[in-house]
Scaffold this motif. Structure first.
Motif, PDB file in Angstrom:
ATOM      1  N   SER A 154       1.213   4.001  -3.604  1.00  0.00           N
ATOM      2  CA  SER A 154       0.582   5.283  -2.970  1.00  0.00           C
ATOM      3  C   SER A 154       0.903   6.510  -3.944  1.00  0.00           C
ATOM      4  N   ARG A 171      -5.083  -3.983  -5.188  1.00  0.00           N
ATOM      5  CA  ARG A 171      -5.812  -5.228  -5.134  1.00  0.00           C
ATOM      6  C   ARG A 171      -5.291  -6.442  -5.878  1.00  0.00           C
ATOM      7  N   ARG A 192       0.881  -1.203   0.141  1.00  0.00           N
ATOM      8  CA  ARG A 192      -0.172   0.109   0.001  1.00  0.00           C
ATOM      9  C   ARG A 192       0.820   1.298   0.066  1.00  0.00           C
ATOM     10  N   GLU A 205      -4.665   1.916  -7.238  1.00  0.00           N
ATOM     11  CA  GLU A 205      -5.660   1.263  -6.276  1.00  0.00           C
ATOM     12  C   GLU A 205      -5.798  -0.278  -6.688  1.00  0.00           C
ATOM     13  N   ASP A 230      -4.714   7.175 -10.297  1.00  0.00           N
ATOM     14  CA  ASP A 230      -4.957   6.784  -8.940  1.00  0.00           C
ATOM     15  C   ASP A 230      -5.888   5.457  -9.020  1.00  0.00           C
ATOM     16  N   ASP A 231      -6.500   5.427 -10.080  1.00  0.00           N
ATOM     17  CA  ASP A 231      -7.254   4.188 -10.061  1.00  0.00           C
ATOM     18  C   ASP A 231      -6.501   2.930 -10.407  1.00  0.00           C
TER      19      ASP A 231
END
Length: 194
Positions: free
Chosen positions: A93, A183, A89, A179, A175-176
């Motif tokens: 970032s 995942r 994470r 993320e 950003d997507d």
């Protein structure tokens, strides 16, 4: 002629390595000449060859030192799966994306390292494998070899995701991607060996 103590030479060499690490990660290997690298370190071009045989020698040294620093960074996370998740994470970032000069040398330089001479590639390989082995040892302390390939895959996924996120002009899409990269990395992390 003034002779400097051995310690002074080592301090100066380290200053060059640190300044070059930031510049190389920000502007790339090809985009960073010796003159610029030495100016960043507050030194003249002439001082360069007292510390390095060539720019390639400096690049190999920087890559090794940067990955050693990444190994030290890993120790800031708790051992086990939760610590690796925190590392993923943090790595994926927006802050890491936006500060390449302070971040991972793999994400910043991988495409250029592939075009470097064999000694630099060998230095990179040895250093990145040490990072992978450190992560694997955090995941499976009694049998790190059992998760080495998985760990290498997660590291590759993270570096590639970060490279793509940095290349996109669309901030929301970037950003997507970050993320989704988290995942994806966690899915691989939690997948049982088949």
């Amino acid at each position: 002629m003034v002779r400097y103590a051995k310690e002074h030479k080592q301090v100066t060499r380290q200053r060059i390595i640190e300044a070059a690490g930031r510049r190389l990660k920000r502007d790339g290997i090809d985009g960073s000449g010796v003159a610029t690298l030495m100016k960043d370190a507050g030194l003249t071009n002439g001082a360069f060859y007292a510390h390095f045989e060539s720019k390639e020698d400096l690049v190999a040294t920087v890559v090794s030192e940067q990955l050693r620093g990444q190994r030290e960074w890993l120790t800031s996370f708790p051992p086990g799966r939760d610590g690796v998740e925190q590392m993923v994470r943090t790595y994926l970032s927006p802050e890491h994306r936006d500060l390449p000069e302070e971040g991972c040398p793999s994400a910043a330089l991988l495409d250029e390292i592939t075009r470097c001479a064999d000694p630099t590639k060998e230095t990179y390989t040895t250093s990145v494998v040490a990072v992978i082995d450190d992560i694997a040892a955090r995941l499976a302390p009694h049998d790190p070899a059992s998760v080495r390939t998985k760990t290498l895959g997660i590291y590759a996924l993270m570096a590639g995701t970060l490279q793509l996120a940095r290349a996109l002009a669309d901030r929301q899409l970037s950003d997507d991607i970050l993320e989704q990269g988290v995942r994806n990395a966690l899915t691989v992390l939690d997948a049982s060996e088949g």
